[in-house]
Structures are given as C-alpha cells and as structure tokens.
Scaffold this motif. Structure first.
Motif, mmCIF file in Angstrom:
data_model
loop_
_atom_site.group_PDB
_atom_site.id
_atom_site.type_symbol
_atom_site.label_atom_id
_atom_site.label_comp_id
_atom_site.label_asym_id
_atom_site.label_seq_id
_atom_site.Cartn_x
_atom_site.Cartn_y
_atom_site.Cartn_z
ATOM 1 N N GLN A 174 -55.280 -4.463 5.098
ATOM 2 C CA GLN A 174 -54.563 -4.393 3.965
ATOM 3 C C GLN A 174 -54.173 -5.687 2.901
ATOM 4 O OE1 GLN A 174 -51.360 -1.467 3.879
ATOM 5 N NE2 GLN A 174 -52.606 -0.317 4.959
ATOM 6 N N ALA A 175 -54.098 -5.455 1.794
ATOM 7 C CA ALA A 175 -53.657 -7.291 0.907
ATOM 8 C C ALA A 175 -52.294 -6.940 0.625
ATOM 9 C CB ALA A 175 -54.731 -7.403 0.542
ATOM 10 N N PHE A 176 -51.714 -7.846 -0.106
ATOM 11 C CA PHE A 176 -50.954 -8.186 -0.700
ATOM 12 C C PHE A 176 -51.152 -8.673 -1.630
ATOM 13 C CE2 PHE A 176 -48.810 -8.640 3.671
ATOM 14 C CZ PHE A 176 -47.866 -7.455 3.903
ATOM 15 N N TYR A 177 -50.359 -7.886 -2.601
ATOM 16 C CA TYR A 177 -50.795 -8.870 -4.388
ATOM 17 C C TYR A 177 -50.248 -9.741 -4.771
ATOM 18 C CZ TYR A 177 -51.616 -7.677 -9.045
ATOM 19 O OH TYR A 177 -52.787 -7.580 -10.731
ATOM 20 N N PRO A 178 -50.821 -10.522 -5.405
ATOM 21 C CA PRO A 178 -50.121 -11.832 -5.574
ATOM 22 C C PRO A 178 -48.805 -12.012 -6.886
ATOM 23 C CG PRO A 178 -52.110 -11.777 -7.108
ATOM 24 C CD PRO A 178 -51.813 -10.894 -6.402
ATOM 25 N N ASP A 237 -57.007 -1.403 -5.502
ATOM 26 C CA ASP A 237 -56.830 -1.272 -4.415
ATOM 27 C C ASP A 237 -55.485 -1.184 -4.470
ATOM 28 O OD1 ASP A 237 -59.522 -0.883 -3.861
ATOM 29 O OD2 ASP A 237 -59.441 -3.085 -4.153
ATOM 30 N N PHE A 238 -54.535 -1.094 -4.991
ATOM 31 C CA PHE A 238 -53.406 -1.423 -5.773
ATOM 32 C C PHE A 238 -52.628 -0.445 -6.471
ATOM 33 C CE2 PHE A 238 -54.822 -5.578 -4.594
ATOM 34 C CZ PHE A 238 -53.952 -5.808 -3.938
ATOM 35 N N PHE A 272 -50.472 -2.063 -1.481
ATOM 36 C CA PHE A 272 -51.621 -1.534 -1.153
ATOM 37 C C PHE A 272 -52.487 -0.297 -0.941
ATOM 38 C CE2 PHE A 272 -55.592 -1.960 0.749
ATOM 39 C CZ PHE A 272 -56.826 -2.604 0.505
ATOM 40 N N ARG A 273 -53.228 0.316 -2.088
ATOM 41 C CA ARG A 273 -53.394 2.404 -0.966
ATOM 42 C C ARG A 273 -53.892 1.807 0.442
ATOM 43 N NH1 ARG A 273 -53.001 5.038 -6.359
ATOM 44 N NH2 ARG A 273 -53.254 3.782 -7.782
#
Length: 492
Positions: free
Chosen positions: A66-70, A97-98, A49-50
């Motif tokens: 911040q999010a984690f990618y699946p 965003d990533f 995540f950026r």
C-alpha cells in the motif's frame, strides 16, 4: 532513473549510483499541486489508501503493498518500480487508489495524477494466516520501521546518517526510488532495491525482508561519496527515551516509564556483552564505544512488563527491539550513542550507529552488509546473567537526610544465566571499575525474590565531569554476567 527496458540488477543499480555520485548533486524539485503541497497534518491523515487496491492483493502470495499519499511534510516524493523478469517499470498510483475523508473535498483530488508517493508499506500475515498485518513501512527521507509478531511500531531505522551530532550541517539522505520484485506464492521473503540520494553521496541498497516472530531485514548498502564526509553513520537507529526507572521524571505523569527503547546493547568481537541504560540528559550527551568487528549492536526494549508503563494506548511494553548483526569484515570503528534532551515523548531523541575508522573521502566506494532483527526478543540465548533493571537515587541512608549531595546510589538487577540456580549464600564477586573522578563508598550484593541478584553501589563524584561506570559479576574467576555501563552526569 526511470523505467528499465533491459534486465536490471543490483550491480547495475550500484553502477548507476556511482555515475550519479561523479556529478553534481541535483536537489529534488517539488512538483506537487498546491492542494497537495499545502495539506495540514490533519488533512494529510484524512487521506488513506484503500486496502482493496493493494498491489498483489488478488494473488496468492504472502505480501501486499500500500502507498502513502504525498503532502504535509512529505513533499519530496519517491517512485516505485515493479519488476517482471528483471525489468522494472514505474507503478503510477491512481487518485482512486486513495480515500479522501472529511474535512477534505474528494473532488479536489480525483483528477490529480499521483506520479510519486510519500512512501509505502508492506503487509504480511504476522499474527494469523487470514489477516495481513503491517510488516514494514518506508516513509520519509531514508526512514523505515518493521514489526515482528506481537509488536507495535516504535523505533526506526535509517538508510544512513551523515554528520549527526557534529559541527557540520546534518544531511538526511532520502530513498528516491524503490525497485521491488513481485512476490511469488512460495516466497517467504520480499526483495527490495533502493537508490539513495544526498548532497554528499549516492547509494544503492538491497533489502531482503523476512517476516516472523523476529522479522529480519538483510541489508547491503553500497555508498559512493562525492565529497569528504566528517562522520558517516552506518546502520543508524533512531528511538525515543523520555523517562524510566533510572531517571525520575520531573513531569507529573501517571505512567512510571515512557520509552521506545531502554538501553544500548553491544556484543564485542570477544563475545563480551555490554548493556548501557539510556538517559534523557539535560544537555546533549555523546558516548563512544571503540570496537573492531563487533558481533552485534542495537537499541532494545528489555522491559516487557505492562505494569511498568501503565499505558493502554501506546503499549510501550510491545515496542520492538532492533539488533544490527554485521556481516563480513567491518574493521575498526566506533558504535556511537547520541542522547538528546527532550521534554516530550513525541520526539525521537536517541540515535545509535556505526562510524568506520577509515576516513570517508570523495571517490572511494564503501560497502557494508548487515542483518537487522526486529522483535520482542532479539538476543541469542546465553548462560550469562543480563541486566534487567537499573535504579538510581540519592546516596546516604534513605531513612535520614542526605548530607552528601555528591553521592549517588545505584541498584543494578542481574537475572537469568547460570547464577540464577545458585544458593543465596553463593560467593559472587562484583568487578567494579571507576574512573579517577569517582570513588566507591560502599557496595553490597543481595538476592532478588525472583531468583536474580542485585548489586547496590554508593558512589561519590569528585568533580562535575561525567563519571563512566562499569560493572560485571564473576565467580571462580569466570565472568558470569554481561557488563553494565552507565554515564553519570552532574544532572543525573
């Protein structure tokens, strides 16, 4: 549940979960594109995540998200809803965003929608006011981890444990959606609601997270069983214990100890404090502590001396302890400790949780409230001496060959409390409780160089069954230490 166009409260979420539990369980369907679903471990790690895209980064509050990618093992995604005046709408993360690092080809991901994410983390200024550190991470099933000042990620918590260490198939409930209130500039806490899905039940959770030297997470969980459940684990903790001072490793490892936690700590309703050192057993080991309204229980990392770990990368000396403080009437039940054999430090092999005595039956709601304490030191100050070390070895005279393989020597260090100030010739009385399948060969109490006291025991076992040991110190007919517990099996 989708975006909410009307004001949405925790009571409304609870009602929705109760209605969900009244119907059949619907397993999640993976809708991930193949390029995402088939990511390897290294490929998934290459997606970051950026930080400049973090939610609330441009605002003057104390929290960023911040999010984690699946992908990889995180194929069951979760959705994040952000509230405004009690109305929550889903925040859909954009592919931009990533960051997609080598060996990935960024062009394969730029046109993909990220409807659901693997999880998220909240950042806050834990160490210094001008830098936002990781505070808490929700990632995978119902797992989450938090940090206090000066700690590094170690053990995890879970929303719930279902049929752990039973003959039934274990379930791993998952947080399918989160409802998060945007932090205001004056907020010292962040409020998060979550819906929990599992074949056997549905649940509504409320977390109020307050960062600090010891970070607290005040938790309310409302559970709605759709089936009877054999064993329900409330406030489950998951940790790793590979080897330590009380069980010498068979591996050729330069490090003296490797563990995220070194003991189970329990405060009974009477105020008695119990300390049970952890083990890495050769076979599955289960321990049960019958209690009514315990004041606290948790998995702690008491040993904070770097020299006892010698690991400059993992820094096990900085792994947080986690203490559960029940709120309200929890009634009767057991604190269960599960110790699973492991031959690697990458495996979490320790589980602890509360099992209510009341049977869990379909259609009968349950509610539990508790406060979680994450940090280097989570215990309250006490006048009692506490166990600072447990050392186990062969019995007999160390200078001679041991001719009694059924005997074992235990050295238990007690430090702190009022007995720290006593003279070396003080009269302290050990209270030693042994089961019928063991007998005490000899015991002695001696002063430690740092001012503590060491109780040495030599014990002989009479069969191959586990030996449950129990020791505490008294003086003038008053208890002056916490209670040390130990399970001596035929292989330890």
């Amino acid at each position: 549940m989708g975006s909410q166009d009307q004001p949405f409260t925790f009571d409304a979420l609870s009602e929705a979960m109760q209605q969900r539990a009244a119907g059949e369980y619907i397993a999640p369907e993976s809708t991930l594109p193949d390029v995402v679903a088939n990511l390897s471990y290294d490929q998934h790690r290459a997606i970051r995540f950026r930080p400049e895209q973090a939610l609330w980064r441009a605002e003057p509050g104390e929290f960023h998200l911040q999010a984690f990618y699946p992908g990889w093992v995180f194929k069951d995604t979760t959705r994040i809803f952000i509230g405004t005046d009690g109305v929550y709408r889903q925040h859909v993360f954009d592919a931009s965003d990533f960051e997609y690092r080598p060996p990935l080809d960024p062009s394969q991901f730029q046109s993909l929608d990220v409807d659901g994410v693997a999880g998220f983390r909240i950042h806050a200024p834990l160490q210094r006011p001008d830098y936002f550190d990781e505070l808490v991470t929700f990632l995978g099933a119902s797992y989450f981890r938090a940090l206090g000042t000066g700690t590094r990620y170690g053990l995890s918590a879970r929303g719930l444990a279902i049929n752990t260490a039973t003959s039934e198939t274990e379930e791993f409930p998952r947080f399918a959606a989160f409802y998060i209130d945007p932090p205001q500039p004056s907020d010292g806490s962040i409020r998060i609601m979550a819906e929990l899905h599992s074949p056997s039940l549905a649940g509504a959770y409320l977390f109020v997270i307050t960062p600090g030297h010891t970070t607290t997470i005040e938790t309310t969980c409302r559970l709605y069983p759709r089936t009877d459940i054999t064993r329900l684990g409330i406030a489950p903790l998951t940790s790793m214990y590979f080897f330590g001072e009380n069980d010498h490793s068979d591996h050729e490892d330069f490090r003296p100890e490797v563990h995220d936690s070194d003991g189970l700590y329990l405060v009974r309703a009477t105020g008695e404090e119990l300390w049970r050192p952890l083990n890495n057993p050769e076979t599955l080991a289960l321990s049960y502590f019958q209690e009514t309204n315990p004041r606290a229980f948790g998995l702690l990392q008491r040993d904070r001396n770097f020299a006892n770990y010698q690991d400059t990368e993992a820094r096990y000396d900085l792994r947080p302890s986690l203490l559960i403080e029940p709120i309200g009437d929890w009634g009767s039940g057991i604190v269960e400790l599960v110790e699973i054999p492991t031959d690697s430090e990458v495996n979490d092999n320790i589980v602890a949780f509360w099992v209510p005595e009341t049977k869990v039956v379909a259609g009968t709601p349950l509610e539990f409230k508790y406060r979680m304490h994450w940090g280097l030191g989570v215990q309250n100050p006490t006048l009692m001496a506490r166990v600072s070390g447990t050392y186990v070895g062969v019995g007999g005279n160390a200078a001679e060959a041991n001719d009694n393989p059924s005997s074992r020597r235990f050295a238990i260090n007690f430090t702190g409390g009022t007995i720290h100030n006593l003279p070396d010739d003080a009269k302290i009385d050990p209270q030693i409780d042994l089961p019928s399948n063991a007998r005490l060969l000899n015991s002695s109490l001696s002063r430690l160089p740092d001012g503590g006291w060491r109780l040495s025991l030599e014990i002989e076992r009479e069969d191959s069954q586990p030996v449950e040991l129990r020791v505490k110190l008294s003086m003038l007919q008053r208890i002056v230490s916490e209670t040390w517990l130990y399970q001596w099996t035929s292989t330890t």
